[in-house]
Scaffold this motif. Structure first.
Motif, mmCIF file in Angstrom:
data_model
loop_
_atom_site.group_PDB
_atom_site.id
_atom_site.type_symbol
_atom_site.label_atom_id
_atom_site.label_comp_id
_atom_site.label_asym_id
_atom_site.label_seq_id
_atom_site.Cartn_x
_atom_site.Cartn_y
_atom_site.Cartn_z
ATOM 1 N N THR A 1 62.455 34.273 -18.567
ATOM 2 C CA THR A 1 63.176 34.055 -17.073
ATOM 3 C C THR A 1 63.844 35.495 -16.624
ATOM 4 O OG1 THR A 1 63.531 31.705 -17.695
ATOM 5 C CG2 THR A 1 64.833 32.574 -15.831
ATOM 6 N N SER B 1 56.974 35.293 -22.616
ATOM 7 C CA SER B 1 58.167 34.648 -22.991
ATOM 8 C C SER B 1 57.957 34.569 -24.324
ATOM 9 C CB SER B 1 58.324 33.200 -22.436
ATOM 10 O OG SER B 1 59.287 32.535 -23.041
ATOM 11 N N LEU C 1 48.833 28.929 -16.609
ATOM 12 C CA LEU C 1 49.446 27.792 -17.193
ATOM 13 C C LEU C 1 48.708 27.227 -18.564
ATOM 14 C CD1 LEU C 1 51.154 25.144 -14.530
ATOM 15 C CD2 LEU C 1 52.294 26.602 -16.100
ATOM 16 N N SER D 1 64.733 37.144 -22.379
ATOM 17 C CA SER D 1 63.981 35.779 -22.067
ATOM 18 C C SER D 1 62.763 36.073 -21.023
ATOM 19 C CB SER D 1 64.861 34.684 -21.703
ATOM 20 O OG SER D 1 65.242 34.830 -20.268
ATOM 21 N N LYS E 1 56.378 29.076 -27.809
ATOM 22 C CA LYS E 1 55.117 29.883 -27.165
ATOM 23 C C LYS E 1 54.253 30.263 -28.225
ATOM 24 C CE LYS E 1 56.808 29.337 -22.997
ATOM 25 N NZ LYS E 1 57.519 29.634 -21.953
ATOM 26 N N SER F 1 54.820 24.096 -11.899
ATOM 27 C CA SER F 1 54.973 25.100 -13.116
ATOM 28 C C SER F 1 56.465 24.777 -13.593
ATOM 29 C CB SER F 1 54.988 26.516 -12.463
ATOM 30 O OG SER F 1 55.018 27.448 -13.312
ATOM 31 N N LEU G 1 61.342 37.590 -15.494
ATOM 32 C CA LEU G 1 60.807 37.448 -13.991
ATOM 33 C C LEU G 1 61.919 38.032 -13.047
ATOM 34 C CD1 LEU G 1 59.510 33.637 -14.215
ATOM 35 C CD2 LEU G 1 58.060 35.888 -13.765
ATOM 36 N N ASP H 1 53.480 35.125 -13.324
ATOM 37 C CA ASP H 1 54.326 34.618 -14.146
ATOM 38 C C ASP H 1 53.346 34.324 -15.356
ATOM 39 O OD1 ASP H 1 55.722 33.054 -15.961
ATOM 40 O OD2 ASP H 1 56.618 31.725 -14.301
ATOM 41 N N ALA I 1 61.520 28.038 -13.683
ATOM 42 C CA ALA I 1 61.868 29.441 -14.181
ATOM 43 C C ALA I 1 60.764 30.404 -12.811
ATOM 44 C CB ALA I 1 61.897 30.141 -15.172
ATOM 45 N N SER I 2 59.516 29.724 -12.615
ATOM 46 C CA SER I 2 58.669 30.252 -11.861
ATOM 47 C C SER I 2 59.312 30.477 -10.556
ATOM 48 C CB SER I 2 57.367 29.608 -11.805
ATOM 49 O OG SER I 2 56.671 29.415 -13.092
ATOM 50 N N ALA J 1 54.190 34.236 -18.675
ATOM 51 C CA ALA J 1 55.059 33.877 -19.660
ATOM 52 C C ALA J 1 54.203 32.985 -20.880
ATOM 53 C CB ALA J 1 56.183 32.929 -19.220
HETATM 54 C C1 PLP Z 1 58.453 29.551 -20.788
HETATM 55 C C2 PLP Z 1 58.323 30.015 -19.352
HETATM 56 C C3 PLP Z 1 58.963 30.596 -18.555
HETATM 57 C C4 PLP Z 1 60.542 31.184 -18.965
HETATM 58 O O1 PLP Z 1 60.391 31.836 -20.314
HETATM 59 P P1 PLP Z 1 61.875 31.662 -21.301
HETATM 60 O O2 PLP Z 1 61.517 32.803 -22.015
HETATM 61 O O3 PLP Z 1 61.991 30.206 -21.624
HETATM 62 O O4 PLP Z 1 62.878 31.982 -20.227
HETATM 63 C C5 PLP Z 1 58.744 31.015 -17.421
HETATM 64 N N1 PLP Z 1 57.446 30.541 -16.925
HETATM 65 C C6 PLP Z 1 56.738 29.806 -17.580
HETATM 66 C C7 PLP Z 1 55.533 29.285 -16.818
HETATM 67 C C8 PLP Z 1 56.898 29.347 -18.782
HETATM 68 O O5 PLP Z 1 56.067 28.621 -19.449
#
Ligand code: PLP
Length: 354
Positions: free
Chosen positions: A36, A156, A108, A34, A161, A60, A39, A132, A63-64, A134
Protein backbone atom coordinates in the motif's frame (compact mmCIF):
# COMPACT_ATOMS: atom_id res chain seq x y z
CA UNK A 1 21.26 -9.09 11.30
CA UNK A 2 20.56 -8.95 15.04
CA UNK A 3 24.28 -9.05 15.91
CA UNK A 4 24.93 -6.31 13.41
CA UNK A 5 22.36 -4.18 15.26
CA UNK A 6 20.82 -2.39 12.29
CA UNK A 7 17.19 -3.40 12.17
CA UNK A 8 15.62 -1.10 9.61
CA UNK A 9 16.72 0.29 6.24
CA UNK A 10 20.04 -1.50 6.64
CA UNK A 11 22.35 -3.78 4.70
CA UNK A 12 19.90 -6.68 4.35
CA UNK A 13 17.38 -4.32 2.77
CA UNK A 14 19.96 -3.15 0.24
CA UNK A 15 20.89 -6.78 -0.50
CA UNK A 16 17.26 -7.71 -1.02
CA UNK A 17 16.65 -4.70 -3.27
CA UNK A 18 19.57 -5.77 -5.46
CA UNK A 19 18.35 -9.38 -5.59
CA UNK A 20 14.83 -8.25 -6.48
CA UNK A 21 16.19 -5.95 -9.18
CA UNK A 22 17.99 -8.95 -10.67
CA UNK A 23 14.88 -11.13 -10.43
CA UNK A 24 12.49 -8.60 -11.98
CA UNK A 25 14.85 -6.76 -14.30
CA UNK A 26 13.88 -3.45 -12.66
CA UNK A 27 16.54 -0.78 -12.83
CA UNK A 28 15.46 0.54 -9.43
CA UNK A 29 13.86 -1.24 -6.48
CA UNK A 30 12.89 0.71 -3.38
CA UNK A 31 11.97 -1.42 -0.37
CA UNK A 32 9.18 -0.02 1.80
CA UNK A 33 6.97 -1.32 4.57
CA UNK A 34 3.93 -2.43 2.56
CA UNK A 35 2.47 -2.73 -0.91
CA UNK A 36 0.00 0.00 0.00
CA UNK A 37 2.76 2.46 0.92
CA UNK A 38 4.57 1.49 -2.28
CA UNK A 39 1.51 2.59 -4.28
CA UNK A 40 1.11 5.87 -2.40
CA UNK A 41 4.80 6.78 -2.62
CA UNK A 42 5.05 5.75 -6.28
CA UNK A 43 2.04 7.89 -7.23
CA UNK A 44 3.57 10.84 -5.38
CA UNK A 45 7.01 10.27 -6.86
CA UNK A 46 5.50 10.00 -10.35
CA UNK A 47 4.17 13.52 -9.96
CA UNK A 48 0.55 13.11 -8.91
CA UNK A 49 -0.79 16.56 -8.03
CA UNK A 50 -3.71 17.32 -5.71
CA UNK A 51 -6.97 16.66 -7.51
CA UNK A 52 -5.45 14.65 -10.36
CA UNK A 53 -7.69 11.82 -11.48
CA UNK A 54 -6.46 8.25 -11.62
CA UNK A 55 -8.50 5.60 -13.43
CA UNK A 56 -8.63 2.42 -11.32
CA UNK A 57 -10.58 -0.84 -11.61
CA UNK A 58 -13.89 -1.16 -9.72
CA UNK A 59 -12.88 -4.70 -8.71
CA UNK A 60 -9.65 -4.93 -6.71
CA UNK A 61 -8.17 -4.74 -3.25
CA UNK A 62 -9.16 -1.52 -1.46
CA UNK A 63 -5.64 -0.08 -1.59
CA UNK A 64 -5.84 0.09 -5.40
CA UNK A 65 -8.16 3.06 -4.92
CA UNK A 66 -7.44 4.33 -1.39
CA UNK A 67 -3.77 4.80 -2.34
CA UNK A 68 -4.91 7.39 -4.88
CA UNK A 69 -6.78 9.31 -2.17
CA UNK A 70 -3.84 9.05 0.23
CA UNK A 71 -1.53 10.45 -2.46
CA UNK A 72 -3.90 13.42 -2.89
CA UNK A 73 -5.64 12.28 -6.08
CA UNK A 74 -9.13 11.28 -7.03
CA UNK A 75 -9.99 7.75 -8.15
CA UNK A 76 -12.19 7.30 -11.21
CA UNK A 77 -13.57 3.79 -11.50
CA UNK A 78 -13.74 1.69 -14.63
CA UNK A 79 -15.20 -1.77 -15.12
CA UNK A 80 -13.12 -4.90 -15.55
CA UNK A 81 -13.01 -7.58 -18.22
CA UNK A 82 -15.03 -10.65 -17.28
CA UNK A 83 -12.13 -13.02 -18.01
CA UNK A 84 -8.97 -12.31 -16.06
CA UNK A 85 -10.58 -9.53 -13.97
CA UNK A 86 -8.23 -6.79 -15.21
CA UNK A 87 -9.36 -3.27 -16.06
CA UNK A 88 -11.09 -2.99 -19.46
CA UNK A 89 -9.04 -0.68 -21.72
CA UNK A 90 -12.20 0.54 -23.50
CA UNK A 91 -13.67 1.47 -20.12
CA UNK A 92 -10.47 3.36 -19.25
CA UNK A 93 -10.80 5.40 -22.42
CA UNK A 94 -14.47 6.16 -21.68
CA UNK A 95 -13.65 7.17 -18.08
CA UNK A 96 -10.70 9.44 -18.88
CA UNK A 97 -11.53 13.14 -18.80
CA UNK A 98 -9.66 16.43 -18.77
CA UNK A 99 -8.30 16.05 -15.24
CA UNK A 100 -7.27 12.42 -15.70
CA UNK A 101 -3.49 12.01 -15.63
CA UNK A 102 -2.96 8.39 -14.57
CA UNK A 103 -4.30 4.92 -15.12
CA UNK A 104 -3.55 2.18 -12.62
CA UNK A 105 -4.34 -1.34 -13.83
CA UNK A 106 -4.25 -4.17 -11.28
CA UNK A 107 -2.93 -7.60 -12.16
CA UNK A 108 -5.24 -9.84 -10.18
CA UNK A 109 -5.05 -13.44 -8.99
CA UNK A 110 -3.15 -15.31 -11.69
CA UNK A 111 -2.53 -13.25 -14.79
CA UNK A 112 -1.67 -9.82 -16.16
CA UNK A 113 -4.41 -7.36 -17.04
CA UNK A 114 -4.63 -6.47 -20.75
CA UNK A 115 -1.51 -4.36 -20.40
CA UNK A 116 -1.02 -3.83 -24.14
CA UNK A 117 -4.55 -2.49 -24.40
CA UNK A 118 -4.02 -0.22 -21.38
CA UNK A 119 -0.73 1.10 -22.79
CA UNK A 120 -2.42 1.87 -26.14
CA UNK A 121 -5.23 3.81 -24.46
CA UNK A 122 -2.75 5.57 -22.18
CA UNK A 123 -0.75 6.73 -25.20
CA UNK A 124 -3.88 7.98 -26.95
CA UNK A 125 -5.17 9.83 -23.85
CA UNK A 126 -1.76 10.99 -22.54
CA UNK A 127 -1.99 9.02 -19.28
CA UNK A 128 0.86 7.85 -17.06
CA UNK A 129 0.65 4.10 -16.37
CA UNK A 130 1.30 2.95 -12.80
CA UNK A 131 0.69 -0.75 -12.18
CA UNK A 132 -0.80 -2.18 -9.04
CA UNK A 133 1.31 -5.29 -9.50
CA UNK A 134 1.20 -6.06 -5.75
CA UNK A 135 0.10 -9.66 -6.46
CA UNK A 136 2.09 -10.12 -9.63
CA UNK A 137 5.58 -11.25 -8.71
CA UNK A 138 6.83 -13.62 -11.41
CA UNK A 139 4.28 -12.51 -14.04
CA UNK A 140 6.04 -11.55 -17.26
CA UNK A 141 5.13 -10.83 -20.84
CA UNK A 142 7.78 -10.82 -23.56
CA UNK A 143 10.48 -10.81 -20.90
CA UNK A 144 9.09 -7.74 -19.10
CA UNK A 145 8.11 -8.24 -15.47
CA UNK A 146 4.83 -6.88 -14.10
CA UNK A 147 5.23 -3.33 -12.85
CA UNK A 148 7.70 -2.40 -15.58
CA UNK A 149 5.40 -1.97 -18.58
CA UNK A 150 4.67 1.65 -17.79
CA UNK A 151 6.23 4.21 -15.46
CA UNK A 152 6.43 1.96 -12.44
CA UNK A 153 4.76 -0.65 -10.30
CA UNK A 154 4.77 -2.20 -6.86
CA UNK A 155 5.10 -5.51 -5.08
CA UNK A 156 3.56 -6.58 -1.80
CA UNK A 157 5.24 -9.09 0.47
CA UNK A 158 2.30 -9.48 2.84
CA UNK A 159 2.59 -13.02 4.27
CA UNK A 160 -0.10 -14.53 2.01
CA UNK A 161 1.42 -13.22 -1.22
CA UNK A 162 3.41 -15.47 -3.58
CA UNK A 163 6.60 -14.13 -2.00
CA UNK A 164 5.56 -13.48 1.58
CA UNK A 165 7.46 -11.95 4.49
CA UNK A 166 6.78 -12.72 8.16
CA UNK A 167 5.00 -9.40 8.50
CA UNK A 168 4.42 -6.46 6.21
CA UNK A 169 6.76 -5.30 3.47
CA UNK A 170 6.55 -3.97 -0.08
CA UNK A 171 8.58 -2.46 -2.88
CA UNK A 172 8.44 0.12 -5.66
CA UNK A 173 9.78 -0.94 -9.08
CA UNK A 174 10.70 1.61 -11.72
CA UNK A 175 13.11 2.28 -14.53
CA UNK A 176 12.99 6.05 -14.02
CA UNK A 177 15.92 7.46 -11.99
CA UNK A 178 14.04 10.61 -10.91
CA UNK A 179 11.04 8.68 -9.67
CA UNK A 180 13.35 6.22 -7.91
CA UNK A 181 15.20 9.04 -6.18
CA UNK A 182 11.97 10.67 -5.02
CA UNK A 183 10.41 7.41 -3.80
CA UNK A 184 13.67 6.62 -1.99
CA UNK A 185 13.49 9.98 -0.20
CA UNK A 186 9.75 9.78 0.53
CA UNK A 187 10.04 6.45 2.38
CA UNK A 188 12.57 8.02 4.74
CA UNK A 189 11.03 11.31 5.88
CA UNK A 190 11.71 12.99 2.55
CA UNK A 191 15.45 13.01 3.11
CA UNK A 192 17.71 13.68 0.19
CA UNK A 193 21.46 13.29 0.55
CA UNK A 194 22.33 17.00 0.46
CA UNK A 195 23.55 19.58 2.97
CA UNK A 196 21.78 22.81 3.82
CA UNK A 197 24.12 25.79 3.48
CA UNK A 198 27.05 25.18 5.80
CA UNK A 199 25.12 23.19 8.41
CA UNK A 200 27.42 20.25 8.97
CA UNK A 201 27.10 16.57 9.67
CA UNK A 202 23.42 15.90 9.06
CA UNK A 203 24.03 15.23 5.39
CA UNK A 204 20.30 14.96 4.86
CA UNK A 205 17.59 17.44 4.04
CA UNK A 206 13.86 17.25 4.35
CA UNK A 207 13.21 18.02 0.73
CA UNK A 208 9.67 16.66 0.69
CA UNK A 209 7.07 15.81 3.31
CA UNK A 210 7.98 12.15 3.41
CA UNK A 211 6.80 9.35 5.64
CA UNK A 212 8.40 6.60 7.65
CA UNK A 213 8.00 3.61 5.39
CA UNK A 214 11.37 1.95 5.75
CA UNK A 215 11.66 -1.82 5.29
CA UNK A 216 12.71 -3.93 8.26
CA UNK A 217 15.93 -5.89 7.81
CA UNK A 218 14.39 -9.01 9.33
CA UNK A 219 11.80 -8.99 6.53
CA UNK A 220 14.50 -8.41 3.92
CA UNK A 221 16.48 -11.37 5.31
CA UNK A 222 13.45 -13.68 5.17
CA UNK A 223 12.55 -12.48 1.67
CA UNK A 224 16.12 -12.97 0.44
CA UNK A 225 16.08 -16.57 1.66
CA UNK A 226 12.67 -17.22 0.11
CA UNK A 227 13.55 -15.56 -3.19
CA UNK A 228 15.80 -18.55 -3.97
CA UNK A 229 12.79 -20.85 -3.77
CA UNK A 230 10.37 -18.55 -5.54
CA UNK A 231 10.51 -20.06 -9.03
CA UNK A 232 10.12 -23.55 -7.57
CA UNK A 233 7.10 -22.39 -5.56
CA UNK A 234 5.61 -20.77 -8.65
CA UNK A 235 6.04 -23.99 -10.66
CA UNK A 236 4.41 -25.99 -7.86
CA UNK A 237 1.49 -23.54 -7.75
CA UNK A 238 1.12 -23.90 -11.53
CA UNK A 239 0.92 -27.67 -11.41
CA UNK A 240 -1.65 -27.61 -8.59
CA UNK A 241 -3.68 -25.00 -10.53
CA UNK A 242 -3.62 -27.17 -13.65
CA UNK A 243 -4.88 -30.08 -11.59
CA UNK A 244 -7.75 -27.96 -10.24
CA UNK A 245 -8.68 -26.74 -13.72
CA UNK A 246 -8.67 -30.27 -15.17
CA UNK A 247 -10.81 -31.53 -12.31
CA UNK A 248 -13.31 -28.69 -12.24
CA UNK A 249 -13.83 -27.88 -15.91
CA UNK A 250 -17.39 -28.75 -16.91
CA UNK A 251 -18.57 -29.47 -13.36
CA UNK A 252 -22.19 -28.36 -12.94
CA UNK A 253 -22.30 -25.18 -10.86
CA UNK A 254 -18.74 -24.17 -11.72
CA UNK A 255 -19.12 -21.32 -14.20
CA UNK A 256 -15.54 -20.44 -14.91
CA UNK A 257 -12.10 -21.84 -14.14
CA UNK A 258 -8.84 -20.03 -14.85
CA UNK A 259 -7.02 -21.30 -17.93
CA UNK A 260 -3.23 -21.22 -17.46
CA UNK A 261 -1.45 -18.84 -19.87
CA UNK A 262 2.17 -17.99 -20.48
CA UNK A 263 2.01 -15.04 -18.07
CA UNK A 264 0.16 -17.00 -15.37
CA UNK A 265 1.47 -17.08 -11.83
CA UNK A 266 -1.09 -18.56 -9.49
CA UNK A 267 -0.98 -16.27 -6.48
CA UNK A 268 -4.50 -17.52 -5.77
CA UNK A 269 -6.75 -19.98 -7.61
CA UNK A 270 -10.09 -18.27 -8.20
CA UNK A 271 -13.17 -19.90 -9.72
CA UNK A 272 -16.59 -18.47 -10.52
CA UNK A 273 -19.43 -20.54 -9.15
CA UNK A 274 -23.20 -20.66 -8.58
CA UNK A 275 -24.44 -20.29 -4.99
CA UNK A 276 -20.98 -19.12 -3.98
CA UNK A 277 -21.68 -18.46 -0.29
CA UNK A 278 -23.41 -21.84 0.22
CA UNK A 279 -20.50 -23.61 -1.43
CA UNK A 280 -18.03 -21.75 0.78
CA UNK A 281 -20.06 -22.78 3.86
CA UNK A 282 -20.14 -26.41 2.66
CA UNK A 283 -16.36 -26.44 2.14
CA UNK A 284 -15.77 -24.80 5.50
CA UNK A 285 -17.98 -27.39 7.23
CA UNK A 286 -15.70 -30.01 5.67
CA UNK A 287 -12.52 -28.38 6.90
CA UNK A 288 -11.61 -26.54 3.70
CA UNK A 289 -10.91 -22.85 4.07
CA UNK A 290 -11.70 -20.56 1.14
CA UNK A 291 -11.49 -16.80 0.66
CA UNK A 292 -13.59 -14.23 -1.14
CA UNK A 293 -11.49 -11.65 -2.97
CA UNK A 294 -13.39 -9.30 -3.01
CA UNK A 295 -16.88 -9.39 -1.47
CA UNK A 296 -17.90 -5.83 -2.48
CA UNK A 297 -16.76 -3.68 -5.40
CA UNK A 298 -14.74 -0.53 -4.77
CA UNK A 299 -17.30 1.90 -6.23
CA UNK A 300 -19.81 0.87 -3.54
CA UNK A 301 -17.42 1.10 -0.56
CA UNK A 302 -18.52 3.68 2.03
CA UNK A 303 -15.29 5.67 1.69
CA UNK A 304 -16.12 6.42 -1.96
CA UNK A 305 -19.78 7.29 -1.33
CA UNK A 306 -19.21 10.89 -2.41
CA UNK A 307 -18.45 9.69 -5.94
CA UNK A 308 -22.16 8.84 -6.14
CA UNK A 309 -22.00 5.38 -7.68
CA UNK A 310 -24.77 2.86 -7.42
CA UNK A 311 -25.27 -0.84 -7.93
CA UNK A 312 -25.31 -1.67 -11.63
CA UNK A 313 -22.66 0.90 -12.61
CA UNK A 314 -19.96 -1.73 -13.21
CA UNK A 315 -21.68 -5.06 -13.92
CA UNK A 316 -18.54 -7.15 -14.49
CA UNK A 317 -17.02 -5.99 -11.20
CA UNK A 318 -20.27 -6.70 -9.37
CA UNK A 319 -20.60 -10.13 -10.97
CA UNK A 320 -17.08 -11.00 -9.88
CA UNK A 321 -17.89 -9.96 -6.30
CA UNK A 322 -20.94 -12.23 -6.27
CA UNK A 323 -19.49 -15.35 -7.82
CA UNK A 324 -15.74 -15.64 -7.32
CA UNK A 325 -14.20 -17.92 -4.73
CA UNK A 326 -10.52 -18.60 -4.03
CA UNK A 327 -9.81 -22.27 -3.36
CA UNK A 328 -6.86 -23.36 -1.20
CA UNK A 329 -3.52 -23.09 -3.01
CA UNK A 330 -0.03 -23.14 -1.51
CA UNK A 331 3.18 -24.88 -2.53
CA UNK A 332 3.08 -27.49 0.24
CA UNK A 333 -0.38 -28.64 -0.77
CA UNK A 334 -0.61 -32.13 -2.27
CA UNK A 335 -2.48 -33.15 -5.43
CA UNK A 336 -4.60 -35.39 -3.18
CA UNK A 337 -5.66 -32.27 -1.28
CA UNK A 338 -6.69 -30.69 -4.60
CA UNK A 339 -8.71 -33.77 -5.54
CA UNK A 340 -10.38 -33.78 -2.15
CA UNK A 341 -11.50 -30.14 -2.57
CA UNK A 342 -12.75 -30.88 -6.10
CA UNK A 343 -14.64 -33.93 -4.82
CA UNK A 344 -16.39 -31.82 -2.19
CA UNK A 345 -17.36 -29.26 -4.85
CA UNK A 346 -18.79 -31.94 -7.16
CA UNK A 347 -20.71 -33.50 -4.26
CA UNK A 348 -22.12 -30.11 -3.27
CA UNK A 349 -23.67 -29.42 -6.68
CA UNK A 350 -24.85 -33.03 -7.13
CA UNK A 351 -26.57 -32.79 -3.75
CA UNK A 352 -28.38 -29.63 -4.83
CA UNK A 353 -29.67 -31.16 -8.02
CA UNK A 354 -30.96 -34.28 -6.32
C1 PLP B 1 -1.96 -7.06 -1.29
C2 PLP B 1 -2.38 -6.02 -2.25
C3 PLP B 1 -2.11 -4.65 -2.04
C4 PLP B 1 -1.54 -4.10 -0.77
O1 PLP B 1 -0.40 -4.67 -0.32
P1 PLP B 1 -0.07 -4.61 1.26
O2 PLP B 1 1.34 -5.08 1.31
O3 PLP B 1 -1.03 -5.55 1.94
O4 PLP B 1 -0.24 -3.22 1.71
C5 PLP B 1 -2.47 -3.75 -3.04
N1 PLP B 1 -3.07 -4.14 -4.15
C6 PLP B 1 -3.37 -5.44 -4.38
C7 PLP B 1 -4.02 -5.81 -5.66
C8 PLP B 1 -3.05 -6.41 -3.44
O5 PLP B 1 -3.37 -7.69 -3.66
Amino acid sequence: MIENGKYSHGRKVAEFEAALAAYTGARFVIGVNSGTDALVLLLRAAGLRPGDEVVVPAFSFGASATSVVLAGGRPVFADIEPVGYGIDPAAVEAAAGERTRFVMPTHLFSQLADIDGVLRVARRCGLIVIEDSAEAIGMRRGGTHAGLFGTGGVLSFFPTKTLGAIGDAGAVLTGDPRIAETADALRHHGRFGATIGDFPAIATTTGLPGVNSKMDDVQAAVLLAKLDRLDGDIARRASLATRYTESLEGVTGVRKVPLPRRDSVFYVYVVEVDSRDDLAAHLSANGVQTEIYYPAPLHLQPCFAELGHREGDFPNAENACRHTLALPLYPDMSTDDVEQVCGLIRAFYQGRRA
